[in-house]
Structures are given as C-alpha cells and as structure tokens.
Design a protein around this motif. Structure first.
Motif, PDB file in Angstrom:
ATOM      1  N   LEU A 188     -23.828  -8.059  -1.827  1.00 40.67           N
ATOM      2  CA  LEU A 188     -24.823  -7.639  -0.843  1.00 40.67           C
ATOM      3  C   LEU A 188     -24.873  -6.112  -0.716  1.00 40.67           C
ATOM      4  O   LEU A 188     -25.952  -5.541  -0.509  1.00 40.67           O
ATOM      5  CB  LEU A 188     -24.512  -8.270   0.517  1.00 40.67           C
ATOM      6  N   ALA A 189     -23.733  -5.445  -0.854  1.00 43.08           N
ATOM      7  CA  ALA A 189     -23.738  -3.979  -0.836  1.00 43.08           C
ATOM      8  C   ALA A 189     -24.520  -3.435  -2.030  1.00 43.08           C
ATOM      9  O   ALA A 189     -25.261  -2.442  -1.907  1.00 43.08           O
ATOM     10  CB  ALA A 189     -22.310  -3.444  -0.839  1.00 43.08           C
ATOM     11  N   SER A 190     -24.378  -4.088  -3.183  1.00 46.18           N
ATOM     12  CA  SER A 190     -25.162  -3.683  -4.359  1.00 46.18           C
ATOM     13  C   SER A 190     -26.647  -3.938  -4.137  1.00 46.18           C
ATOM     14  O   SER A 190     -27.494  -3.158  -4.589  1.00 46.18           O
ATOM     15  CB  SER A 190     -24.671  -4.442  -5.599  1.00 46.18           C
ATOM     16  N   LEU A 191     -26.963  -5.017  -3.444  1.00 46.74           N
ATOM     17  CA  LEU A 191     -28.359  -5.300  -3.091  1.00 46.74           C
ATOM     18  C   LEU A 191     -28.927  -4.188  -2.214  1.00 46.74           C
ATOM     19  O   LEU A 191     -30.063  -3.725  -2.428  1.00 46.74           O
ATOM     20  CB  LEU A 191     -28.439  -6.642  -2.359  1.00 46.74           C
ATOM     21  N   ILE A 192     -28.162  -3.753  -1.216  1.00 45.16           N
ATOM     22  CA  ILE A 192     -28.596  -2.666  -0.330  1.00 45.16           C
ATOM     23  C   ILE A 192     -28.891  -1.413  -1.146  1.00 45.16           C
ATOM     24  O   ILE A 192     -29.899  -0.723  -0.928  1.00 45.16           O
ATOM     25  CB  ILE A 192     -27.522  -2.391   0.738  1.00 45.16           C
ATOM     26  N   GLU A 193     -28.029  -1.107  -2.110  1.00 45.54           N
ATOM     27  CA  GLU A 193     -28.225   0.079  -2.940  1.00 45.54           C
ATOM     28  C   GLU A 193     -29.463  -0.054  -3.828  1.00 45.54           C
ATOM     29  O   GLU A 193     -30.249   0.892  -3.968  1.00 45.54           O
ATOM     30  CB  GLU A 193     -26.984   0.325  -3.795  1.00 45.54           C
ATOM     31  N   ARG A 194     -29.642  -1.224  -4.405  1.00 51.38           N
ATOM     32  CA  ARG A 194     -30.769  -1.446  -5.328  1.00 51.38           C
ATOM     33  C   ARG A 194     -32.101  -1.370  -4.588  1.00 51.38           C
ATOM     34  O   ARG A 194     -33.054  -0.747  -5.058  1.00 51.38           O
ATOM     35  CB  ARG A 194     -30.597  -2.806  -6.008  1.00 51.38           C
ATOM     36  N   ILE A 195     -32.180  -2.002  -3.424  1.00 53.62           N
ATOM     37  CA  ILE A 195     -33.438  -2.055  -2.677  1.00 53.62           C
ATOM     38  C   ILE A 195     -33.607  -0.829  -1.772  1.00 53.62           C
ATOM     39  O   ILE A 195     -34.714  -0.307  -1.613  1.00 53.62           O
ATOM     40  CB  ILE A 195     -33.521  -3.338  -1.826  1.00 53.62           C
ATOM     41  N   GLY A 196     -32.515  -0.354  -1.200  1.00 51.39           N
ATOM     42  CA  GLY A 196     -32.582   0.796  -0.294  1.00 51.39           C
ATOM     43  C   GLY A 196     -32.730   2.124  -0.999  1.00 51.39           C
ATOM     44  O   GLY A 196     -33.092   3.126  -0.380  1.00 51.39           O
ATOM     45  N   GLY A 197     -32.425   2.144  -2.305  1.00 56.14           N
ATOM     46  CA  GLY A 197     -32.609   3.353  -3.092  1.00 56.14           C
ATOM     47  C   GLY A 197     -31.585   4.439  -2.837  1.00 56.14           C
ATOM     48  O   GLY A 197     -31.848   5.617  -3.098  1.00 56.14           O
ATOM     49  N   MET A 198     -30.424   4.082  -2.348  1.00 55.90           N
ATOM     50  CA  MET A 198     -29.360   5.066  -2.108  1.00 55.90           C
ATOM     51  C   MET A 198     -28.018   4.343  -2.097  1.00 55.90           C
ATOM     52  O   MET A 198     -27.957   3.114  -2.025  1.00 55.90           O
ATOM     53  CB  MET A 198     -29.584   5.792  -0.786  1.00 55.90           C
ATOM     54  N   LYS A 199     -26.936   5.118  -2.152  1.00 56.08           N
ATOM     55  CA  LYS A 199     -25.610   4.532  -2.098  1.00 56.08           C
ATOM     56  C   LYS A 199     -25.407   3.818  -0.765  1.00 56.08           C
ATOM     57  O   LYS A 199     -25.972   4.197   0.262  1.00 56.08           O
ATOM     58  CB  LYS A 199     -24.539   5.612  -2.274  1.00 56.08           C
TER      59      LYS A 199
END
Length: 408
Positions: A186-197
């Motif tokens: 889910l943290a990787s999902l946040i990065e992929r969709i949110g466009g930031m670390k």
C-alpha cells in the motif's frame, strides 16, 4: 435578570465540579504510572484525553541511557505498526480524491502483482490472503544481497511478487490474516499514484498540515535530518539491554544489513502529535465522513460475516467500558505503542521504549480509570513476576530518576 444570574452561577458550579473531576483523574493516573516507574517497569510517555480535554500527559525514563538523556514528551519514538493507521488514511485520501478505486484489483495500479482478485480493500483489511512477510528469511532478501547493499526495500517486494509470484496463504477475502507486507504494498501504491515518496506524502498531507512537528518516517539508510534519539531497551535482571530494530552495524559503525520496507512500520512520533492526528481524523480534517466510516467499520469476509478481529482499514474496533474504541498497537525491537480513541473525545496514547509487561497492564488499568472513574484501578491483580522482582533493585541503584508527583 434572576434567571441570567442563576444560569451564570450554575455554569461556574458545573465548571468547578468538572475541573475537580478532571484533577482527580489526573492524580490517579499519575499515581498509577509513577508506582510502576518506581519499580523499573515503565519508561515512556502517556497522554490521556477525557471528553475532549487532555487530562494527563507525561514522560518518564531514559531516551538514551548511555548518554544519560532523559525522555521528554517531545522526543519521537517508533510507533511500529501504528504506522498502518497512517498508511490507511493516505490510501483513503487518494480514494476520496477519485484517484483510486478501493474495489479494483491491485494489478490495475501495481502491475508487478499479477491479477488475482486482490483489491485495495483486501490489502487494507488484511483479507488479501497474502502471507505475513517481515524481517529476514524470505526470498525478498536475495535482491539486496545480489546488489551488495544488503537492504530489503519496497521495490524489492514488488520485484519479488513479479518474479516469484508467491502463493497466497488463504483465498482472497476468506479470512483476516495480519500481513505486514500488505501495508508495504500500500505504501508503494501511495507513491505510484501520489507521485512522490511515501515519506513526502506523509509530510505534505498529514504532518505539516496538522503541525505534527515531531513526526517523520525513519529509515537507517536515508540521510536522516531527524536522527534516532530514543533507543529501545529490553529489561532484564542485569539492567537495560539496547535492542536495535531491523538493522545492524559492523564494528566500524557501517550499516551492514537493514530492512527498509515501510508502510507497515518506521514512523516516529510523540503522544502529543498522535493526539493531534486522532482529533483531526475524527473531526473530518483529513477524511470526509464517508471515508472515515469505511475506515472504522470492520471488514466483511466472503461469507458476509465480520472478521473476528473487527479490523477495518488500519484500525481495530474495540469494545470496552467506555463504549466503542478504535485502536492499533505496535511492537518493534523493545518499543511498544498503543493509540486509542473514540468519537466522544476520549483518547489514550501510550509509547514505551522498554519491553516491560506494563504495556498491557497500564493499557487495561488506564482504560478502566477513564471509563469508570469511581472504581479503584490497579495495574495488575497479581504480584510482580520473578523477573520483575529481580530487576527492581538493579533499576533503583543504576537507572532511577526521582520524579515528583504532578500534584501532592
């Protein structure tokens, strides 16, 4: 005129009674915790909020015994799996903004994970069937070893799923099985969709807006502007033994191995910052009512029954004398964390940097005090364990700080 005077008198009388009640609660909590600290069984910080009013907050013990640094309220400690609550909130924020659909296959957003019917909802509620993967002893580590940096990262997890395609432990949606790796994904999902670390997303969307000035994501390999000042210690009859979380150094102080997988852990925070987060969450400052309801409602399994643990999204539902509470706990090295709140303005936040049994004893005792203030409440019904009895004189001789009660 007489009616107005009566109302004013009534108001001040009620205020005086309320203040006296809160003061009595504060004294009892302080007495309870000091009794445990004075036996060497507590090191950490506590915050208690009753009906929207913070009635107690205090820190006891050492942040770093070797350097003789005392533990302060503003000193960030690892909150371990309470991190999952933050990860869930970030995911729900993305859903609220229409950037993701909670009920679509995770493959739509992270194609490294094959299409399997596992949705974001399943990952959030630990009903995906993905096995618990954490620490050493899994194929994920081969990537760091091959690179020569001996790190295990979130990107390694995605590569692991793409190349190894691990078999699920259970069928999707069949049962609740706690899975750290689900929250790493889910943290990787946040990065992929949110466009930031992930760390930047936390800063921009939660920590900075809520003025959580002592909260951050800590990874041993990063160039940390916030060094780890509070260390964790195992308690034994010889004293406090330093326990390092998920990484190790060689004799020269060079990092030789680390687990850098985040989303499930690695946030550092304080009881005061967590109090701000809880209040903002239930007051609609982060999520709207629809998303908050989704978060707090226990997930249903395929058979339409609630999972036994009553886990929603990054939070457990917990029934106690106070009524329905929402909580998550965590343990990492010797750190212990407990974050609890309800929708009526009650909160109990406990952070410890020792692995003492007081974690559970204080948890239950303070909840009894908050819920039923007229009842006597002790940390435990039984005697100290043999281990605790042996440790008491060592603590008093080497480590004890003489704290005075908040109120005589």
């Amino acid at each position: 005129m007489h009616k107005i005077v009566f109302l004013i008198v009534l108001f001040y009388s009620w205020s005086g009674i309320a203040q006296e009640r809160y003061l009595n609660l504060t004294k009892r909590i302080d007495s309870l915790i000091m009794s445990r600290y004075n036996k060497g069984l507590f090191s950490g910080s506590v915050l208690v909020q009753k009906e929207g009013k913070v009635v107690y907050k205090r820190a006891f013990g050492w942040a770093n015994i070797e350097q003789r640094d005392t533990l302060e309220l503003q000193a960030p400690m690892r909150i371990a799996s309470v991190t999952k609550t933050f990860t869930a909130v970030c995911v729900l924020k993305l859903a609220q903004e229409g950037k993701i659909d909670l009920y679509k296959d995770i493959n739509v957003y992270l194609p490294e994970i094959e299409k399997s019917g596992i949705t974001i909802h399943h990952l959030l509620s630990h009903t995906s069937g993905i096995a618990y993967i954490n620490g050493r002893g899994h194929d994920v580590e081969q990537y760091g070893e091959n690179r020569g940096d001996n790190r295990t990262t979130n990107d390694d997890v995605l590569r692991y799923f793409k190349e190894q395609r691990p078999k699920p432990k259970n069928k999707v949606g069949e049962k609740h099985v706690y899975s750290n790796i689900s929250y790493t994904i889910l943290a990787s999902l946040i990065e992929r969709i949110g466009g930031m670390k992930y760390s930047a997303y936390l800063e921009q969307n939660i920590f900075i807006p809520l003025q959580m000035k002592n909260s951050f994501l800590y990874l041993p390999n990063d160039q940390n502007t916030n060094p780890e000042k509070v260390l964790s210690y195992a308690v034994n009859k010889k004293g406090f033994q330093y326990i390092r979380p998920y990484y190790s150094y060689d004799e020269k102080g060079i990092l030789k191995w680390s687990s850098d997988k985040y989303g499930d852990k690695y946030i550092c925070s304080t009881v005061e910052d967590l109090n701000k987060f809880n209040s903002a969450l239930i007051n609609g400052e982060i999520l709207n009512q629809e998303m908050l309801n989704k978060m707090l409602t226990p997930a249903k399994l395929n058979n339409d029954e609630l999972c036994d643990s009553k886990y929603g999204y990054g939070i457990y539902q917990y029934e106690q004398a106070l009524g329905v509470l929402y909580q998550h706990g965590g343990a990492l090295a010797a750190f212990r964390a407990r974050n609890m709140f309800d929708l009526k303005g009650n909160q109990f936040i406990l952070l410890m940097n020792t692995n003492s049994n007081e974690y559970w004893r204080l948890h239950h005792a303070i909840l009894r005090l908050i819920g039923k203030e007229n009842e006597r409440s002790e940390p435990s019904k039984g005697q100290l364990t043999k281990k605790e009895v042996k440790f008491e004189p060592v603590f008093n001789q080497k480590y004890k700080i003489n704290y005075a009660p908040l109120y005589d």
